[in-house]
Design a protein around this motif. Sequence first.
Motif, PDB file in Angstrom:
ATOM      1  N   THR A   1       0.843  -1.194   0.000  1.00  0.00           N
ATOM      2  CA  THR A   1       0.000   0.000   0.000  1.00  0.00           C
ATOM      3  C   THR A   1       0.879   1.246   0.000  1.00  0.00           C
ATOM      4  O   THR A   1       1.653   1.475   0.932  1.00  0.00           O
ATOM      5  CB  THR A   1      -0.928   0.020   1.226  1.00  0.00           C
ATOM      6  N   ARG A   2       0.777   2.033  -1.059  1.00  0.00           N
ATOM      7  CA  ARG A   2       1.593   3.243  -1.204  1.00  0.00           C
ATOM      8  C   ARG A   2       0.788   4.525  -1.037  1.00  0.00           C
ATOM      9  O   ARG A   2       1.370   5.597  -0.873  1.00  0.00           O
ATOM     10  CB  ARG A   2       2.263   3.249  -2.578  1.00  0.00           C
ATOM     11  N   ALA A   3      -0.541   4.406  -1.102  1.00  0.00           N
ATOM     12  CA  ALA A   3      -1.380   5.595  -0.975  1.00  0.00           C
ATOM     13  C   ALA A   3      -2.779   5.177  -0.549  1.00  0.00           C
ATOM     14  O   ALA A   3      -3.161   4.003  -0.642  1.00  0.00           O
ATOM     15  CB  ALA A   3      -1.424   6.364  -2.295  1.00  0.00           C
ATOM     16  N   TRP A   4      -3.547   6.169  -0.092  1.00  0.00           N
ATOM     17  CA  TRP A   4      -4.962   5.970   0.227  1.00  0.00           C
ATOM     18  C   TRP A   4      -5.780   6.927  -0.612  1.00  0.00           C
ATOM     19  O   TRP A   4      -5.484   8.122  -0.685  1.00  0.00           O
ATOM     20  CB  TRP A   4      -5.223   6.218   1.706  1.00  0.00           C
ATOM     21  N   CYS A   5      -6.809   6.385  -1.263  1.00  0.00           N
ATOM     22  CA  CYS A   5      -7.716   7.204  -2.056  1.00  0.00           C
ATOM     23  C   CYS A   5      -8.931   7.550  -1.212  1.00  0.00           C
ATOM     24  O   CYS A   5      -9.619   6.653  -0.698  1.00  0.00           O
ATOM     25  CB  CYS A   5      -8.138   6.457  -3.323  1.00  0.00           C
ATOM     26  N   LEU A   6      -9.180   8.840  -1.055  1.00  0.00           N
ATOM     27  CA  LEU A   6     -10.368   9.329  -0.370  1.00  0.00           C
ATOM     28  C   LEU A   6     -11.439   9.483  -1.441  1.00  0.00           C
ATOM     29  O   LEU A   6     -11.502  10.501  -2.136  1.00  0.00           O
ATOM     30  CB  LEU A   6     -10.101  10.662   0.323  1.00  0.00           C
ATOM     31  N   ALA A   7     -12.251   8.445  -1.625  1.00  0.00           N
ATOM     32  CA  ALA A   7     -13.176   8.361  -2.751  1.00  0.00           C
ATOM     33  C   ALA A   7     -14.526   8.934  -2.350  1.00  0.00           C
ATOM     34  O   ALA A   7     -15.324   8.279  -1.677  1.00  0.00           O
ATOM     35  CB  ALA A   7     -13.326   6.911  -3.201  1.00  0.00           C
ATOM     36  N   LEU A   8     -14.797  10.161  -2.784  1.00  0.00           N
ATOM     37  CA  LEU A   8     -15.978  10.887  -2.334  1.00  0.00           C
ATOM     38  C   LEU A   8     -16.944  11.083  -3.503  1.00  0.00           C
ATOM     39  O   LEU A   8     -16.725  11.930  -4.371  1.00  0.00           O
ATOM     40  CB  LEU A   8     -15.563  12.248  -1.771  1.00  0.00           C
ATOM     41  N   PRO A   9     -18.029  10.302  -3.556  1.00  0.00           N
ATOM     42  CA  PRO A   9     -18.997  10.472  -4.648  1.00  0.00           C
ATOM     43  C   PRO A   9     -19.717  11.805  -4.546  1.00  0.00           C
ATOM     44  O   PRO A   9     -19.624  12.509  -3.533  1.00  0.00           O
ATOM     45  CB  PRO A   9     -19.963   9.294  -4.439  1.00  0.00           C
ATOM     46  N   PHE A  10     -20.449  12.147  -5.608  1.00  0.00           N
ATOM     47  CA  PHE A  10     -21.229  13.374  -5.608  1.00  0.00           C
ATOM     48  C   PHE A  10     -22.154  13.403  -4.393  1.00  0.00           C
ATOM     49  O   PHE A  10     -22.841  12.429  -4.094  1.00  0.00           O
ATOM     50  CB  PHE A  10     -22.056  13.478  -6.892  1.00  0.00           C
ATOM     51  N   LEU A  11     -22.138  14.530  -3.691  1.00  0.00           N
ATOM     52  CA  LEU A  11     -22.886  14.668  -2.437  1.00  0.00           C
ATOM     53  C   LEU A  11     -24.237  15.317  -2.703  1.00  0.00           C
ATOM     54  O   LEU A  11     -24.318  16.511  -2.996  1.00  0.00           O
ATOM     55  CB  LEU A  11     -22.076  15.500  -1.440  1.00  0.00           C
ATOM     56  N   ARG A  12     -25.288  14.534  -2.583  1.00  0.00           N
ATOM     57  CA  ARG A  12     -26.645  15.052  -2.718  1.00  0.00           C
ATOM     58  C   ARG A  12     -27.094  15.677  -1.407  1.00  0.00           C
ATOM     59  O   ARG A  12     -26.664  15.246  -0.333  1.00  0.00           O
ATOM     60  CB  ARG A  12     -27.591  13.939  -3.147  1.00  0.00           C
ATOM     61  N   PRO A  13     -27.959  16.692  -1.475  1.00  0.00           N
ATOM     62  CA  PRO A  13     -28.362  17.392  -0.249  1.00  0.00           C
ATOM     63  C   PRO A  13     -28.866  16.475   0.850  1.00  0.00           C
ATOM     64  O   PRO A  13     -28.533  16.663   2.023  1.00  0.00           O
ATOM     65  CB  PRO A  13     -29.464  18.335  -0.752  1.00  0.00           C
ATOM     66  N   ALA A  14     -29.669  15.474   0.501  1.00  0.00           N
ATOM     67  CA  ALA A  14     -30.224  14.597   1.528  1.00  0.00           C
ATOM     68  C   ALA A  14     -29.144  13.821   2.271  1.00  0.00           C
ATOM     69  O   ALA A  14     -29.360  13.368   3.390  1.00  0.00           O
ATOM     70  CB  ALA A  14     -31.221  13.624   0.891  1.00  0.00           C
ATOM     71  N   GLU A  15     -27.978  13.680   1.649  1.00  0.00           N
ATOM     72  CA  GLU A  15     -26.912  12.896   2.273  1.00  0.00           C
ATOM     73  C   GLU A  15     -26.060  13.712   3.235  1.00  0.00           C
ATOM     74  O   GLU A  15     -25.382  13.126   4.087  1.00  0.00           O
ATOM     75  CB  GLU A  15     -26.001  12.308   1.184  1.00  0.00           C
ATOM     76  N   VAL A  16     -26.067  15.024   3.107  1.00  0.00           N
ATOM     77  CA  VAL A  16     -25.132  15.825   3.911  1.00  0.00           C
ATOM     78  C   VAL A  16     -25.807  16.801   4.852  1.00  0.00           C
ATOM     79  O   VAL A  16     -25.142  17.411   5.691  1.00  0.00           O
ATOM     80  CB  VAL A  16     -24.147  16.603   3.012  1.00  0.00           C
ATOM     81  N   THR A  17     -27.122  16.962   4.758  1.00  0.00           N
ATOM     82  CA  THR A  17     -27.784  17.929   5.632  1.00  0.00           C
ATOM     83  C   THR A  17     -28.473  17.276   6.820  1.00  0.00           C
ATOM     84  O   THR A  17     -28.923  17.960   7.727  1.00  0.00           O
ATOM     85  CB  THR A  17     -28.837  18.743   4.847  1.00  0.00           C
ATOM     86  N   GLY A  18     -28.550  15.948   6.832  1.00  0.00           N
ATOM     87  CA  GLY A  18     -29.267  15.262   7.893  1.00  0.00           C
ATOM     88  C   GLY A  18     -28.656  15.447   9.264  1.00  0.00           C
ATOM     89  O   GLY A  18     -29.357  15.499  10.275  1.00  0.00           O
ATOM     90  N   ALA A  19     -27.332  15.572   9.333  1.00  0.00           N
ATOM     91  CA  ALA A  19     -26.654  15.711  10.621  1.00  0.00           C
ATOM     92  C   ALA A  19     -26.320  17.170  10.930  1.00  0.00           C
ATOM     93  O   ALA A  19     -25.554  17.455  11.838  1.00  0.00           O
ATOM     94  CB  ALA A  19     -25.377  14.873  10.638  1.00  0.00           C
ATOM     95  N   ALA A  20     -26.901  18.100  10.167  1.00  0.00           N
ATOM     96  CA  ALA A  20     -26.509  19.503  10.293  1.00  0.00           C
ATOM     97  C   ALA A  20     -26.811  20.078  11.673  1.00  0.00           C
ATOM     98  O   ALA A  20     -25.992  20.790  12.250  1.00  0.00           O
ATOM     99  CB  ALA A  20     -27.222  20.335   9.217  1.00  0.00           C
ATOM    100  N   GLN A  21     -27.990  19.764  12.221  1.00  0.00           N
ATOM    101  CA  GLN A  21     -28.372  20.379  13.481  1.00  0.00           C
ATOM    102  C   GLN A  21     -27.452  19.974  14.615  1.00  0.00           C
ATOM    103  O   GLN A  21     -27.186  20.748  15.520  1.00  0.00           O
ATOM    104  CB  GLN A  21     -29.826  20.033  13.797  1.00  0.00           C
ATOM    105  N   ALA A  22     -26.933  18.758  14.539  1.00  0.00           N
ATOM    106  CA  ALA A  22     -26.007  18.307  15.576  1.00  0.00           C
ATOM    107  C   ALA A  22     -24.728  19.124  15.563  1.00  0.00           C
ATOM    108  O   ALA A  22     -24.038  19.240  16.581  1.00  0.00           O
ATOM    109  CB  ALA A  22     -25.684  16.822  15.387  1.00  0.00           C
ATOM    110  N   GLU A  23     -24.386  19.701  14.402  1.00  0.00           N
ATOM    111  CA  GLU A  23     -23.169  20.490  14.286  1.00  0.00           C
ATOM    112  C   GLU A  23     -23.441  21.987  14.462  1.00  0.00           C
ATOM    113  O   GLU A  23     -22.543  22.807  14.363  1.00  0.00           O
ATOM    114  CB  GLU A  23     -22.536  20.254  12.900  1.00  0.00           C
TER     115      GLU A  23
END
Length: 427
Positions: A135-157
């Motif tokens: 293992t020579r590297a790590w790929c941070l593989a981040l698919p397209f972020l739809r609103p429903a996937e990233v706003t659900g935990a917003a209030q906790a932050e």
Amino acid sequence: MLRLIHTADWHLGQSFHGQERHTEHRAFLDWLVDTLEERRADALLVAGDVFDVVNPSLQAQALLYDFIVSAHERLPRLDIVLIAGNHDSGNRIELPAPLMRRLRTHALGRVSWRDDGRLDAERLLVPLTDAAGETRAWCLALPFLRPAEVTGAAQAEGDAPNDYVAGIGRVHAQLIAAARERRAPGQALVAMSHAHLHGAAVSEASERPIVIGGEESISAALFPPEIAYVALGHLHRAQRVGEDRIRYSGSPLPLDFSEVDYPHQVVEVTLDGEELAAAEAIPAPRPVAMHRIGPAPLDAVLAELEALEDDPALPHQDRELPRERWPWLEVRVELEAPLPDLRARVDAALAGKALRLLRLERRLPRVEGEEAPARVDLETLGPRKLFALTWQRRWGEPPDDEVLADFDRLRQDALDDQDADAGEARP
């Protein structure tokens, strides 16, 4: 040393003004396998928009899976990492993931959250290995972020519930933190994302907005300097964004006539330990030529069409060439008045030439006091422009940013519904 090939925006299954492009896509994928072998690549990164629509044809899906099998047969140690873009169904991309992992292919279509509100980052971290299996590297593989996937935990932050951009930042921060913990000394970090970054140049007509809530792009500051390379997808024009390490590979084929005049490519990336050693553009061949004539008066357009016969770069006289390899053609004519036999005159100029006329655009003069052209060609308008034009005609003024943000959100909801339907339709 670790050698990667970065590509994106294949749009397999694209219907180009009603015409399928499977021949072109197959030729590109054949060339890509040859290139991976010639360059002795250790990994292939595909940064989203693998397909053109969320429910691609069986032929488009077969192109992808045949490519993966062929690449694995010829390079058994090759790691392939692909993510879903905004054109893709995240569910469909991940559906065959268990089988693809047997071919050293990692398909990431969605992000998910743990019960405690933290990102499930481990599933998005993919090890990249060299020819010896280290293992020579790590790929941070981040698919397209739809609103429903990233706003659900917003209030906790402490964010507003619909703060999409803040949600994107939170995902990046948590994923990078997890990668820092996972990496060993000497291993590089490589981020892959499908997004629109501040300062990046867009194509004229072929890219739909993907950031919602009044923002059209996100900051490159999301990727700290410790990330050796950032492999981006979504924008079809190949480009660096501020730094050599942050790049859009661009689409390997022109996806619209507006993309004819700039180069298309993949990027070869060489990592030395934790650092970027080199990034080299590899031009992708164009299996089918593409020509854009005009806008110009009819006489000038007809003269240009006649001159194509003498262009040695195009096989106009090679009648043995399969029709699916004939060049695509767009013709734009400026008229003083409507001309009923325009199509017949253009067709006559093209007689005997191995060319496929895909689009004939008529441009009529503006009427005094009229803000828009006399004729609106719906082919040139995306949903957002059509909405804005309709709003302005109804209310006498263009929609403001808040209205456009609401439209973008509703449109994305509709696309997400298509995505969900595609998932429910699985056999």
